[in-house]
Each structure stands twice: as structure tokens, then as C-alpha cells.
Design a protein around this motif. Structure first.
Motif, short mmCIF file in Angstrom:
data_model
loop_
_atom_site.label_atom_id
_atom_site.label_comp_id
_atom_site.label_asym_id
_atom_site.label_seq_id
_atom_site.Cartn_x
_atom_site.Cartn_y
_atom_site.Cartn_z
N ARG A 44 -24.56 -9.82 -7.75
CA ARG A 44 -25.47 -9.68 -6.62
C ARG A 44 -25.88 -11.07 -6.15
N PRO A 146 -15.14 -1.61 -3.04
CA PRO A 146 -15.46 -0.34 -3.73
C PRO A 146 -16.32 0.63 -2.91
N GLN A 179 -31.46 6.83 4.19
CA GLN A 179 -32.18 5.54 4.29
C GLN A 179 -31.19 4.40 4.08
N GLY A 180 -30.95 3.61 5.14
CA GLY A 180 -29.98 2.52 5.06
C GLY A 180 -28.60 3.04 5.37
N VAL A 181 -27.99 2.51 6.44
CA VAL A 181 -26.61 2.96 6.76
C VAL A 181 -25.67 1.75 6.71
N GLY A 182 -25.61 1.13 5.53
CA GLY A 182 -24.74 -0.02 5.30
C GLY A 182 -23.36 0.43 4.85
N ALA A 185 -23.34 3.96 2.87
CA ALA A 185 -23.89 5.10 3.63
C ALA A 185 -23.12 5.37 4.91
N ALA A 202 -32.21 5.81 9.17
CA ALA A 202 -33.14 4.69 9.41
C ALA A 202 -32.55 3.46 8.74
N VAL A 223 -38.03 3.16 10.09
CA VAL A 223 -37.83 3.04 8.64
C VAL A 223 -39.01 3.62 7.84
N LEU A 239 -32.48 0.34 -0.82
CA LEU A 239 -33.16 -0.45 -1.85
C LEU A 239 -33.48 0.36 -3.09
N ASN A 261 -29.23 1.80 -6.23
CA ASN A 261 -29.48 1.60 -7.66
C ASN A 261 -30.99 1.60 -7.92
N1 LIG Z 1 -21.29 -0.85 -2.59
C1 LIG Z 1 -21.08 -0.14 -3.67
O1 LIG Z 1 -19.94 0.18 -4.03
C2 LIG Z 1 -22.26 0.33 -4.48
C3 LIG Z 1 -22.02 0.94 -5.73
C4 LIG Z 1 -23.11 1.43 -6.46
C5 LIG Z 1 -24.39 1.28 -5.96
N2 LIG Z 1 -24.59 0.69 -4.75
C6 LIG Z 1 -25.97 0.59 -4.25
O2 LIG Z 1 -26.07 1.29 -3.02
C7 LIG Z 1 -27.00 0.65 -2.14
C8 LIG Z 1 -26.31 0.32 -0.84
O3 LIG Z 1 -25.19 -0.53 -1.09
P1 LIG Z 1 -24.31 -1.09 0.12
O4 LIG Z 1 -23.13 -1.76 -0.52
O5 LIG Z 1 -24.08 -0.03 1.12
O6 LIG Z 1 -25.28 -2.20 0.69
P2 LIG Z 1 -25.44 -2.70 2.19
O7 LIG Z 1 -26.19 -3.97 2.13
O8 LIG Z 1 -24.13 -2.67 2.91
O9 LIG Z 1 -26.34 -1.56 2.86
C9 LIG Z 1 -27.71 -1.45 2.69
C10 LIG Z 1 -28.34 -1.12 4.05
O10 LIG Z 1 -29.71 -0.89 3.84
C11 LIG Z 1 -30.42 -1.47 4.92
N3 LIG Z 1 -31.81 -1.69 4.54
C12 LIG Z 1 -32.35 -2.69 3.80
N4 LIG Z 1 -33.67 -2.53 3.68
C13 LIG Z 1 -33.97 -1.37 4.30
C14 LIG Z 1 -35.19 -0.64 4.51
N5 LIG Z 1 -36.35 -1.09 4.06
N6 LIG Z 1 -35.12 0.53 5.18
C15 LIG Z 1 -33.94 0.98 5.67
N7 LIG Z 1 -32.78 0.32 5.54
C16 LIG Z 1 -32.80 -0.84 4.86
C17 LIG Z 1 -29.64 -2.72 5.24
O11 LIG Z 1 -29.92 -3.21 6.55
C18 LIG Z 1 -28.20 -2.24 5.07
O12 LIG Z 1 -27.67 -1.72 6.28
C19 LIG Z 1 -27.50 -0.59 -2.93
O13 LIG Z 1 -28.69 -0.24 -3.60
C20 LIG Z 1 -26.40 -0.83 -3.95
O14 LIG Z 1 -26.88 -1.47 -5.12
C21 LIG Z 1 -23.56 0.21 -4.01
#
Ligand SMILES: NC(=O)c1ccc[n+]([C@@H]2O[C@H](COP(=O)([O-])OP(=O)(O)OC[C@H]3O[C@@H](n4cnc5c(N)ncnc54)[C@H](O)[C@@H]3O)[C@@H](O)[C@H]2O)c1
Ligand SMILES: CC(C)C[C@H](N)C(=O)O
Length: 364
Positions: A44, A146, A179-182, A185, A202, A223, A239, A261
Motif C-alpha cells: 500500500r 487483481p 460506497q466508492g466506485v474505484g 467496485a 457515492a 458521500v 475505506l 478491508n
Molecule cells: N484491488 C483489489 O484487488 C482489492 C483486493 C482486496 C481488497 N481491496 C480493498 O477494496 C477497497 C477498494 O479497493 P480499490 O482497489 O477499488 O481501490 P480504489 O482506490 O480504486 O477505489 C476506492 C474508491 O473509493 C473512493 N473513496 C475514497 N474515500 C471515499 C469516501 N469517503 N466516500 C466514498 N468514496 C471514497 C475513491 O475515490 C476511489 O474511487 C480497498 O479498501 C481495498 O483495500 C481491494
């Protein structure tokens, strides 16, 4: 923080501080438990306010990986790295290569991959220095990013949770507040949209929200309003610590199932969900698709085999609900039992001698 006291309390094996002045690398590798095998966990990169915050995050996340890998049935222990810095402005080639050399120095005790703030390109730089890295470019025979596979696992786990709460695992017509569309999501919303679920989203990043609205017909909310939506399922995908004293009373859903997580701020919040009759899919089980996918690289990566194994998250979540009912405990505790019992069984099992080259007397 009294570091040795903390490590002793939660039985950590090793904490490693890595510094490289030229590149600005400041990394902390935490290895929690290697009973089941080498510690595998992502790196991280985050702009931590204090060093203490970074150490705590590394330790907490490493322990989470021990449980995640054990519950997923992988022969891997738990570890994690945090790099202190802003992923948008502080990265450079030398940093990840220097980090790769530190990993190489651990001689296979720790294997890394992506986490928040790191990408496939960063893993490729680490790979210039060590083989103990996964999630590198598919061109190297690796599994790549991943996140889509994590999303598939979350989708499977959400179906298992829906079965528990609603007696059917169909998500058609269900309203899901995301919550969070990264990275994760976005793909999760794609699966849900294909099954005709209704999406509420959001995110602090408007571009991410716009994409979900445009591509999946999602409804945007602020949010701060995502917790109180009239929805069937809440999917935390941003988060950690978002199930807490402030948010829990706002929930109107019957299911909490998402990718983030460390969703529970404290264990007691998992107990509270249980008391409220809300079905909670334990975070480190439902989001284990990513690690299951990268772990497949240890066998020579096969995408179909990895996806098949990720589909097993449905059964693991179902098993956890069974343990929860059998033992009368909340689901987060049932998941911990599943992981702890596996580690304890393996630790106790008789280890016969295996030749590993060191006892062959050929090196004299
Ligand atoms: N990427 C993986 O393969 C993976 C595997 C296991 C766990 N995770 C967990 O899943 C979660 C998401 O991972 P990711 O890779 O999609 O991360 P990412 O950074 O691509 O997406 C996270 C999203 O959350 C948004 N965000 C941040 N703060 C926010 C808030 N207060 N309210 C709403 N949205 C908010 C960000 O703008 C971003 O779009 C993390 O907690 C990560 O640890 C990810
Ligand atoms: C190994 C990685 C893909 C792990 C992922 N970042 C997780 O938290 O599960």
C-alpha cells in the motif's frame, strides 16, 4: 506504541523498516504469521500523517492477510507492506526497484502484489529486482491487475449473503448502495448491472461516479448519505472502519457485503450488526478473490482455474454463516474461527523430514 508489546500480543513474527535516501523510499514490511507458507500480501502506498500510523496500518493489514489467506484455503501466510508517500506525486522507478531489492533480501519469506496506491506498472518495476512479486504484467505469464477478480469474488460472496438474508441469491431488482466506485467496485457494479440490480453510488471522485451513472444507470448520492439509503444491500468498497458508532444506526439494509478491508471499526461493531439481524459477509473472506488470483501464479498462472477457485468464496461465506449459527457468534468471529482453526491444525500436524538440499552433504 510499544511495538514489541503489540507484536507479542498479536503474535507477529517480523517487522522490517526499509530506507533508501536516493529514491525517497520509506517502506515498512510486516510479516504476521508464516505457519501456512510464505507471507503474501500487497504493498500500500499512502500519505500517512505519522510514522506511527504507517506502522499500525502495516501491522493490522498483515494480520488481516494471515486470516484472509488461511480462510481462502491458501498455503500462504500473512504479510503486508506500506510505503510512506503520496502515490500521485512521490513515485519513481528507483523507489520500486530499491524496494524490490529489500524483498529479495527476505529470500521468499514475503511475496508482494498490488494494494491501494500501487499498480501493475509498480509491480513490474519490483520484478526487475526480484521474483517474489505477483500481479505483474500478463506479458510475463502473470495475472495482471487483481481488481476485476476481486470484484468477481465480492459478487459471489454478496450472492451467498443474499441467500442467507432473503432465501434467494438472485440480485435481480435488489437495490445496492455502493460506497466508492474505484477499481474493484466499478467491475462489481458491472456484474450487478448485468443481473438487473438497482445501483446507488457515492464517491469523493466525481469522475468515478459519472462513469457508474452513465454506464450502469446508477443513482448518485452524497458521500455522507450512502449509509442511510433505503436499500437491500450496503457494499463498502472504499475505506476501512466505516462500520462504526456513527454509521451503524443509519443502516436500513439487511446485508453488508463489500470489498473494503477492515470494515469493522472494532469487533463490537460486528456484534452489533449481528444483534441487529444484519447479515455481514466478513471483509477478508468476501474480498479474497484478488489474493486467490495472484496466488495462482505460484502454480503457473491459469485464469480459468483461478476464477473457479474464486467462485468458492460463495461456499466459504455460506460455511461461515453455518459456523455463526452453530456457535451462536457473529459472522466476523465465525470467520476468525475458520482461519484460526486451520492455522492451528497445520501447526500441530506432524512434520516429516523432507530433503531440501541442505542435508545432502554435497556442499562440503
Ligand atoms: N484491488 C483489489 O484487488 C482489492 C483486493 C482486496 C481488497 N481491496 C480493498 O477494496 C477497497 C477498494 O479497493 P480499490 O482497489 O477499488 O481501490 P480504489 O482506490 O480504486 O477505489 C476506492 C474508491 O473509493 C473512493 N473513496 C475514497 N474515500 C471515499 C469516501 N469517503 N466516500 C466514498 N468514496 C471514497 C475513491 O475515490 C476511489 O474511487 C480497498 O479498501 C481495498 O483495500 C481491494
Ligand atoms: C495480494 C493482493 C492482491 C492483496 C489485496 N491487496 C488484498 O488486500 O487482498
Amino acid at each position: 506504541m510499544e511495538i514489541f508489546k503489540y507484536m507479542e500480543t498479536y503474535d507477529y513474527e517480523q517487522l522490517i523498516f526499509c530506507q533508501d535516501k536516493t529514491s525517497g523510499l520509506k517502506a515498512i514490511i510486516a510479516i504476521h504469521d508464516t505457519t501456512l507458507g510464505p507471507a503474501l500480501g500487497g504493498t500500500r502506498m499512502w500519505n500517512y500523517a505519522t510514522e506511527e500510523e504507517a506502522i499500525e496500518d502495516a501491522l493490522r493489514l498483515a494480520k488481516g492477510m494471515t486470516y484472509k489467506n488461511a480462510a481462502a484455503g491458501l498455503n500462504l501466510g500473512g504479510g503486508k507492506t506500506v510505503i510512506i508517500g503520496d502515490p500521485l506525486t512521490d513515485k519513481n522507478e528507483e523507489m520500486f526497484r530499491a524496494f524490490g531489492r529489500f524483498i529479495q533480501g527476505l529470500n521468499g519469506r514475503y511475496i508482494t502484489a498490488e494494494d491501494v496506491g500501487t499498480t501493475v506498472a509498480d509491480m513490474d518495476l519490483i520484478h526487475e529486482e526480484t521474483n517474489y512479486v505477483t500481479g505483474i504484467s500478463p506479458a510475463f505469464g502473470s495475472s495482471g491487475n487483481p481488481s476485476p477478480v476481486t470484484a468477481y469474488g465480492v459478487y459471489m460472496g454478496m450472492k451467498a449473503a443474499a441467500m442467507e438474508a432473503y432465501g434467494s441469491d438472485s440480485l435481480e431488482g435488489k437495490t445496492i448502495a455502493v460506497q466508492g466506485v474505484g477499481n474493484v467496485a466499478y467491475k462489481l457494479c458491472d456484474f450487478l448491472h448485468q443481473e438487473s440490480a438497482k445501483l446507488i453510488v457515492a464517491d469523493i471522485n466525481q469522475a468515478s461516479v459519472d462513469r457508474a451513472v452513465k454506464e450502469f444507470g446508477a443513482t448518485q448520492v452524497d458521500v455522507s448519505e450512502i449509509y442511510s439509503q433505503e436499500a437491500d444491500i450496503f457494499a463498502p468498497c472504499a475505506l476501512g472502519a466505516i462500520i462504526n458508532d456513527d454509521t451503524i444506526s443509519q443502516l436500513k439494509v439487511k446485508v453488508v457485503a463489500g470489498a473494503a478491508n477492515n470494515q469493522l471499526k472494532e469487533p463490537r461493531h460486528g456484534d452489533k450488526l449481528h444483534e441487529m439481524g444484519i447479515v455481514y459477509a466478513p471483509d477478508y473472506v468476501i474480498n479474497s478473490g484478488g489474493v486467490i488470483n495472484v496466488a495462482d501464479e505460484l502454480n503457473g498462472y491459469n485464469h480459468e482455474r483461478a476464477l473457479k477457485r474464486v467462485e468458492g468464496i460463495y461456499d466459504t461465506i455460506t460455511r461461515i454463516f453455518e459456523i455463526s449459527k452453530r456457535d451462536g457468534v457473529a459472522s466476523y468471529m465465525a470467520a476468525d474461527r475458520l482461519a484460526e482453526e486451520r492455522i492451528a491444525r497445520m501447526a500441530k500436524s506432524r512434520r516429516q523430514f523432507l530433503q531440501n538440499g541442505k542435508h545432502s552433504l554435497t556442499n562440503r
